[in-house]
Design a protein around this motif. Structure first.
Motif, PDB file in Angstrom:
ATOM      1  N   ASP A  58       0.797  -1.232   0.000  1.00 54.52           N
ATOM      2  CA  ASP A  58       0.000   0.000   0.000  1.00 54.52           C
ATOM      3  C   ASP A  58       0.827   1.277   0.000  1.00 54.52           C
ATOM      4  OD1 ASP A  58      -2.386  -1.369  -0.111  1.00 54.52           O
ATOM      5  OD2 ASP A  58      -2.793  -1.256   2.044  1.00 54.52           O
ATOM      6  N   ILE A 287      -5.117   4.836   5.297  1.00 54.65           N
ATOM      7  CA  ILE A 287      -5.268   3.694   4.386  1.00 54.65           C
ATOM      8  C   ILE A 287      -5.477   2.396   5.155  1.00 54.65           C
ATOM      9  CG2 ILE A 287      -4.071   2.277   2.666  1.00 54.65           C
ATOM     10  CD1 ILE A 287      -2.698   4.906   1.739  1.00 54.65           C
ATOM     11  N   SER A 288      -4.650   2.163   6.165  1.00 54.57           N
ATOM     12  CA  SER A 288      -4.686   0.889   6.885  1.00 54.57           C
ATOM     13  C   SER A 288      -5.827   0.790   7.888  1.00 54.57           C
ATOM     14  CB  SER A 288      -3.357   0.663   7.625  1.00 54.57           C
ATOM     15  OG  SER A 288      -2.288   0.596   6.714  1.00 54.57           O
ATOM     16  N   PRO A 294      -5.704   4.813  -1.562  1.00 54.24           N
ATOM     17  CA  PRO A 294      -4.424   5.524  -1.683  1.00 54.24           C
ATOM     18  C   PRO A 294      -4.507   6.775  -2.556  1.00 54.24           C
ATOM     19  CG  PRO A 294      -4.045   3.171  -1.814  1.00 54.24           C
ATOM     20  CD  PRO A 294      -5.536   3.359  -1.798  1.00 54.24           C
TER      21      PRO A 294
END
Length: 308
Positions: A58, A287-288, A294
């Motif tokens: 990512d 994002i996580s 992204p």
């Protein structure tokens, strides 16, 4: 003179048709060097053309999107090829000109090119890269943002076995399963043994699930990047590296020289000047943890820093 003008117009029209056929989002094979070859050629687009690749995780996809959107804002025609694979695959693509730009990590890139390197600091790593890279390739200015490799364990393991550094890990590593990217064993097994005396019971390719695999006990130690928000969320402890086996890992654009013009160089240098480790952590948390895309996170960061 009239005939020369007419010929030029025909050539320009043909060039525009070809550019449209190879535009971003065409869904082609990311390893198809034939479709990517125009990255090294002149383009009818005002700012040139760039094919941007990224590794299969990512953060690399995020950085590739930051580069792509920053360049598009400057009139560069961009094609993105995300999640191509490991460095072993991506490096050959940029070396041949199939990719124009890859967001790299300077220390790992140097270790890949020169496994025996002893360079540790950002300045030393960049100097060695400029000496070792083939003539077709070039690194631009490294950013202050750094995402280092680490060997991490749970807080419980660190407390139970008194683990503070990779040196401490040697006394218990033979009873441990270690995880990381698919290429992790090939890249680090010999060096871990040579520098720290580490020998593991088993090596597992855990890829992007490494932090979670440490938490749930599937593995007992793992290669987790230091900007990964899961270090905090999963209560992991990155072990200290007193012998600097993991060198400086600054985010650094790697480019195919023939495909990069002044607009590309100055734009990427401007991005690097603004990018920090803290901003990487914040973006990766979105994002996580928040599950933001992204490209969306990249756009927000560029806008906030006057680069979008």
């Amino acid at each position: 003179m009239k005939r020369m003008f007419s010929t030029a117009a025909v050539l320009l029209s043909a060039g525009l048709v070809l550019a449209a056929c190879g535009s971003s989002g065409s869904g082609g094979n990311p390893l198809d060097t034939t479709s990517a070859q125009p990255s090294g050629a002149a383009s009818s687009a005002a700012g040139g053309k760039a094919v941007i690749g990224s590794f299969d995780f990512d953060e690399s996809v995020l950085l590739g999107s930051i580069y792509a959107q920053a360049l598009e804002a400057k009139g560069v025609q961009v094609e993105e090829k995300p999640r191509i694979g490991s460095r072993e695959v991506v490096y050959d693509q940029v070396k041949s000109g199939g990719l124009t730009i890859v967001p790299e990590y300077n220390g790992n890139l140097l270790a890949f090119i020169d496994p025996k390197t002893t360079a540790g600091t950002t300045a030393d790593v960049d100097a060695a890269l400029k000496e070792k890279l083939p003539d077709t390739l070039e690194i631009l200015t490294s950013s202050p943002a750094e995402d280092k490799d680490s060997l991490s364990v749970t807080e419980a393991s660190a407390t139970k076995d008194s683990l503070k550094s990779m040196e401490d890990l040697a006394k218990v590593s033979k009873n441990m399963i270690v995880g990381g990217p698919p290429e992790f064993k090939k890249r680090w097994e010999a060096r871990f043994k040579e520098v720290y005396g580490l020998e593991f019971k088993e090596w597992k390719p855990t890829g992007p699930t490494t932090a979670d695999a440490i938490k749930d006990g599937t593995i007992q130690a793992g290669n987790v990047f230091t900007t990964d928000p899961k270090i905090i969320a999963n209560k992991l402890v990155p072990l200290e590296d007193p012998k600097n086996i993991f060198p400086a890992q600054n985010v650094t654009p790697l480019i195919f020289k023939a495909g990069a013009n002044d607009t590309i160089r100055t734009t990427l240098d401007a991005v690097s000047a603004k990018l920090t480790t803290q901003s990487l952590v914040e973006m990766m948390t979105k994002i996580s943890v928040n599950k933001d895309e992204p490209a969306t996170v990249a756009k927000e960061w560029l806008s906030a820093n006057g680069l979008g």
